[in-house]
Design a protein around this motif. Structure first.
Motif, mmCIF file in Angstrom:
data_model
loop_
_atom_site.group_PDB
_atom_site.id
_atom_site.type_symbol
_atom_site.label_atom_id
_atom_site.label_comp_id
_atom_site.label_asym_id
_atom_site.label_seq_id
_atom_site.Cartn_x
_atom_site.Cartn_y
_atom_site.Cartn_z
ATOM 1 N N ARG A 340 -79.268 68.703 23.221
ATOM 2 C CA ARG A 340 -80.240 69.077 24.259
ATOM 3 C C ARG A 340 -80.641 70.540 24.140
ATOM 4 O O ARG A 340 -81.808 70.889 24.350
ATOM 5 C CB ARG A 340 -79.641 68.818 25.646
ATOM 6 C CG ARG A 340 -79.196 67.397 25.919
ATOM 7 C CD ARG A 340 -80.341 66.429 25.914
ATOM 8 N NE ARG A 340 -79.907 65.094 26.314
ATOM 9 C CZ ARG A 340 -80.650 63.997 26.187
ATOM 10 N NH1 ARG A 340 -81.849 64.088 25.640
ATOM 11 N NH2 ARG A 340 -80.190 62.822 26.580
ATOM 12 N N LYS A 341 -79.693 71.390 23.793
ATOM 13 C CA LYS A 341 -79.993 72.815 23.655
ATOM 14 C C LYS A 341 -80.968 73.059 22.513
ATOM 15 O O LYS A 341 -81.909 73.859 22.634
ATOM 16 C CB LYS A 341 -78.696 73.594 23.431
ATOM 17 C CG LYS A 341 -78.901 75.084 23.263
ATOM 18 C CD LYS A 341 -77.576 75.784 23.048
ATOM 19 C CE LYS A 341 -77.780 77.276 22.836
ATOM 20 N NZ LYS A 341 -76.477 77.978 22.597
ATOM 21 N N ALA A 342 -80.767 72.377 21.388
ATOM 22 C CA ALA A 342 -81.681 72.546 20.256
ATOM 23 C C ALA A 342 -83.098 72.106 20.620
ATOM 24 O O ALA A 342 -84.089 72.793 20.302
ATOM 25 C CB ALA A 342 -81.163 71.751 19.055
ATOM 26 N N ARG A 343 -83.226 70.971 21.307
ATOM 27 C CA ARG A 343 -84.549 70.516 21.728
ATOM 28 C C ARG A 343 -85.184 71.493 22.709
ATOM 29 O O ARG A 343 -86.396 71.761 22.633
ATOM 30 C CB ARG A 343 -84.442 69.131 22.361
ATOM 31 C CG ARG A 343 -84.098 68.025 21.367
ATOM 32 C CD ARG A 343 -84.041 66.681 22.066
ATOM 33 N NE ARG A 343 -83.755 65.598 21.118
ATOM 34 C CZ ARG A 343 -83.618 64.316 21.472
ATOM 35 N NH1 ARG A 343 -83.734 63.973 22.765
ATOM 36 N NH2 ARG A 343 -83.372 63.393 20.561
ATOM 37 N N LEU A 344 -84.380 72.027 23.598
ATOM 38 C CA LEU A 344 -84.915 72.966 24.581
ATOM 39 C C LEU A 344 -85.385 74.257 23.907
ATOM 40 O O LEU A 344 -86.458 74.781 24.236
ATOM 41 C CB LEU A 344 -83.843 73.276 25.632
ATOM 42 C CG LEU A 344 -84.190 74.337 26.684
ATOM 43 C CD1 LEU A 344 -85.404 73.909 27.491
ATOM 44 C CD2 LEU A 344 -83.005 74.584 27.608
ATOM 45 N N VAL A 345 -84.617 74.771 22.974
ATOM 46 C CA VAL A 345 -85.001 76.004 22.290
ATOM 47 C C VAL A 345 -86.304 75.819 21.537
ATOM 48 O O VAL A 345 -87.204 76.667 21.582
ATOM 49 C CB VAL A 345 -83.866 76.453 21.345
ATOM 50 C CG1 VAL A 345 -84.328 77.591 20.450
ATOM 51 C CG2 VAL A 345 -82.651 76.895 22.153
ATOM 52 N N VAL A 346 -86.455 74.693 20.848
ATOM 53 C CA VAL A 346 -87.686 74.431 20.113
ATOM 54 C C VAL A 346 -88.874 74.303 21.059
ATOM 55 O O VAL A 346 -89.969 74.855 20.804
ATOM 56 C CB VAL A 346 -87.523 73.159 19.262
ATOM 57 C CG1 VAL A 346 -88.858 72.750 18.635
ATOM 58 C CG2 VAL A 346 -86.491 73.388 18.174
ATOM 59 N N ALA A 347 -88.691 73.593 22.186
ATOM 60 C CA ALA A 347 -89.787 73.424 23.142
ATOM 61 C C ALA A 347 -90.214 74.754 23.746
ATOM 62 O O ALA A 347 -91.419 75.027 23.895
ATOM 63 C CB ALA A 347 -89.368 72.445 24.239
ATOM 64 N N VAL A 348 -89.262 75.606 24.080
ATOM 65 C CA VAL A 348 -89.597 76.902 24.682
ATOM 66 C C VAL A 348 -90.273 77.806 23.661
ATOM 67 O O VAL A 348 -91.243 78.523 23.986
ATOM 68 C CB VAL A 348 -88.327 77.558 25.268
ATOM 69 C CG1 VAL A 348 -88.610 78.977 25.723
ATOM 70 C CG2 VAL A 348 -87.805 76.735 26.427
ATOM 71 N N GLU A 349 -89.801 77.808 22.433
ATOM 72 C CA GLU A 349 -90.448 78.639 21.416
ATOM 73 C C GLU A 349 -91.882 78.191 21.161
ATOM 74 O O GLU A 349 -92.782 79.032 20.994
ATOM 75 C CB GLU A 349 -89.635 78.583 20.117
ATOM 76 C CG GLU A 349 -88.311 79.334 20.208
ATOM 77 C CD GLU A 349 -87.522 79.238 18.919
ATOM 78 O OE1 GLU A 349 -87.938 78.462 18.032
ATOM 79 O OE2 GLU A 349 -86.501 79.942 18.795
ATOM 80 N N MET A 384 -92.320 72.072 28.433
ATOM 81 C CA MET A 384 -90.879 72.292 28.309
ATOM 82 C C MET A 384 -90.087 71.695 29.470
ATOM 83 O O MET A 384 -88.850 71.747 29.464
ATOM 84 C CB MET A 384 -90.584 73.793 28.241
ATOM 85 C CG MET A 384 -90.858 74.528 29.561
ATOM 86 S SD MET A 384 -90.381 76.267 29.529
ATOM 87 C CE MET A 384 -91.692 76.927 28.532
ATOM 88 N N ALA A 385 -90.756 71.120 30.440
ATOM 89 C CA ALA A 385 -90.073 70.677 31.657
ATOM 90 C C ALA A 385 -89.073 69.564 31.368
ATOM 91 O O ALA A 385 -87.937 69.595 31.864
ATOM 92 C CB ALA A 385 -91.099 70.212 32.690
ATOM 93 N N ARG A 386 -89.471 68.590 30.543
ATOM 94 C CA ARG A 386 -88.581 67.453 30.302
ATOM 95 C C ARG A 386 -87.330 67.874 29.532
ATOM 96 O O ARG A 386 -86.205 67.471 29.865
ATOM 97 C CB ARG A 386 -89.341 66.367 29.538
ATOM 98 C CG ARG A 386 -88.553 65.075 29.398
ATOM 99 C CD ARG A 386 -89.406 63.985 28.756
ATOM 100 N NE ARG A 386 -88.664 62.741 28.650
ATOM 101 C CZ ARG A 386 -88.551 61.834 29.601
ATOM 102 N NH1 ARG A 386 -89.136 62.047 30.767
ATOM 103 N NH2 ARG A 386 -87.862 60.721 29.416
ATOM 104 N N SER A 387 -87.509 68.699 28.502
ATOM 105 C CA SER A 387 -86.352 69.170 27.726
ATOM 106 C C SER A 387 -85.422 70.019 28.587
ATOM 107 O O SER A 387 -84.192 69.901 28.505
ATOM 108 C CB SER A 387 -86.829 69.971 26.515
ATOM 109 O OG SER A 387 -87.645 69.186 25.681
ATOM 110 N N LEU A 388 -86.003 70.861 29.430
ATOM 111 C CA LEU A 388 -85.190 71.718 30.289
ATOM 112 C C LEU A 388 -84.431 70.896 31.317
ATOM 113 O O LEU A 388 -83.247 71.157 31.582
ATOM 114 C CB LEU A 388 -86.082 72.757 30.976
ATOM 115 C CG LEU A 388 -85.387 73.744 31.914
ATOM 116 C CD1 LEU A 388 -84.299 74.517 31.181
ATOM 117 C CD2 LEU A 388 -86.397 74.705 32.528
#
Length: 507
Positions: A340-349, A384-388
């Motif tokens: 989940r952290k990897a997906r979140l980092v990619v979405a935010v970037e 980024m809402a769903r990943s976060l």
């Protein structure tokens, strides 16, 4: 017909709905009632309709009444203390002026002429009163940090001392000056100057007792949170138990990570699941032997005993392998968190990269068409809402962050040109309690539990509790030991050495 009846009942129901809405708004604003919010902001939206239903239990009504009584009691005590302080302050500052003005009002014809030295004392009184006014304002008239259960002993003693001091001066002034109508006005002025000097010395005593006495560390306190065992150590000076508790709570909001009950719920459910699989059998008491049993019954009893022992052995084997289940469960949880952290980092970037492109495009536009940071945050937040939300659910932090607070933090990062890593730091690493919303650290939730009087000072081995709604802080005090330092002299010549070289050494 029925249509006419419905038309008549509609305004009445609308009136009840408005009244119920006002009651709900009032209950929502009361302290001590937790405000619920939607944790599914990444997937769902809500719509507010015109009618609603709400019910209150007897416990809720009792809690609301208790909170109202506590708030009224705290406000009354606060205003009463402030009123006493203002009255005492006015008495202190008006007394020297009254000493100087009463002779001119009561017997002006009998007073002797005030010479140059007497007029110089007027200047001295004026400046000393001004200095005293500023000093009292800086030391006493400050916004209260908290409401303590008992009075502050030193402050109460200083107030009583000042009151007795001023009353004594008034008694002496009434007996020796007012009754006799003293004609020596310079002596009266010197009497007022002596009063102001004494008040300045009392203020110095207040600084020593209230501020300087507690600066030198005397105790080391260990603060442990009862739920997860997080521990911090602090050095405190000569403080009472209630003021030490206040200092500990202030440090708690700064140093301790936010309390997360969801993590504790997960561990409790795992322990309950483990205990549910264990069964205990009483081999000796379950099949009692009787004199009437024959050989067949004895054989059946022996078989039952052997089966019970086999089941106990199987339960023990399952208990021995429970650590493997815990190990794989934690490993699976860590794997999900990293994913989940990897997906979140990619979405935010990607979202921040889109913001940079938008900023480059807006620089080419007219000044009136530039997008506000708040609008930019709302524009990129859905990406980024769903990943976060999935990451916060996996780490069980969804109750600590609302959609509004995340958008505000995102707008703050955009305004100050912060990086994606700076934006994610608030969600990847749990911060102190003050980093989160005000509902996480309401001041009226704390209760001090102590066997000793809360106005007594800290002592060796003192233990007290600071209870909150969800947890408590266990505080243990130990006196800092006396340290004896000794000095050891080192001769400077002992560091010198001689390097001898032999002539036969090859070069």
């Amino acid at each position: 017909g029925p249509w006419a009846i419905a038309q008549e009942e509609r305004p009445r129901r609308h009136g009840h709905g408005v009244h119920l809405l006002r009651v709900l708004i009032l209950l929502w604003s009361l302290p001590g009632i937790p405000q619920t919010r939607d944790d599914n902001w990444g997937e769902t939206t809500t719509a507010v309709t015109g009618t609603s239903e709400h019910s209150l239990s007897q416990e809720d009504i009792v809690r609301i009444t208790k909170d109202l009584e506590d708030s009224v009691g705290l406000d009354c005590r606060r205003y009463f203390t402030l009123t006493l302080a203002v009255v005492l302050g006015l008495l202190v500052f008006l007394t020297p002026l009254a000493f100087l003005a009463l002779p001119h009002l009561l017997w002006p014809d009998k007073l002797l002429v005030c010479g140059t030295a007497c007029e110089g004392l007027f200047i001295s009184v004026a400046f000393k009163l001004l200095i005293l006014l500023l000093a009292v304002w800086a030391l006493f008239f400050r916004a209260p940090r908290a409401g303590l259960p008992r009075v502050f002993v030193f402050r109460a003693l200083l107030a009583v001392l000042v009151l007795l001091f001023v009353v004594s001066y008034w008694l002496f002034y009434g007996v020796r000056i007012l009754d006799s109508q003293d004609e020596n006005y310079q002596g009266i002025v010197q009497y007022a100057v002596s009063l102001v000097d004494a008040l300045l010395f009392i203020h110095y005593l207040a600084i020593v007792l209230l501020e300087l006495r507690q600066l030198q560390p005397a105790f080391s306190v260990c603060v442990t949170r009862s739920t997860d065992g997080e521990t911090r150590h602090y050095n405190l000076g000569q403080l009472s138990i209630q003021r030490a508790a206040l200092a500990i709570i202030e440090n708690y909001y700064r140093d301790f990570s936010v309390h997360n009950p969801a993590l504790l719920t997960a561990s409790k459910s795992r322990a309950a699941k483990h205990l549910a699989g264990l069964k205990v059998y009483n081999v000796d008491g379950e099949f009692p032997a009787t004199p009437a049993t024959g050989p067949g019954n004895n054989a059946a009893t022996g078989v039952a005993h052997s089966q019970s022992r086999a089941m106990i052995a199987a339960a023990a084997r399952r208990r021995d392998t429970s650590h493997n289940e815990l190990y794989y469960e934690e490993a699976e949880h860590e794997r999900r968190v990293r994913k989940r952290k990897a997906r979140l980092v990619v979405a935010v970037e990607e979202a921040f990269t889109h913001i940079k492109r938008m900023q480059e495009e807006e620089q080419k536009k007219a000044p009136g068409d530039v997008m506000d940071p708040r609008e930019a945050a709302q524009a990129i937040f859905p990406s980024m809402a769903r990943s976060l939300q999935k990451y916060l659910r996996t780490t069980r932090q969804q109750h600590c962050h609302s959609m509004e607070s995340i958008q505000q933090h995102l707008a703050f990062c955009i305004t100050n040109n912060m990086t994606p890593k700076a934006f994610l730091e608030s969600y990847l690493t749990p911060g102190p309690t003050l980093q989160y919303g005000r509902e996480r650290w309401l001041a009226r939730q704390w209760t001090l539990v102590s066997e000793a009087s809360v106005t007594s000072g800290l002592k060796e081995g003192a233990i007290f509790l600071l209870k909150c709604i969800d947890f408590s802080l266990v505080v243990t005090a130990k006196r800092i030991p006396y340290i004896q330092l000794s000095e050891e002299f080192i001769d400077p010549k002992s560091h010198k050495f001689v390097l001898r070289l032999q002539s036969e050494t090859s070069v």
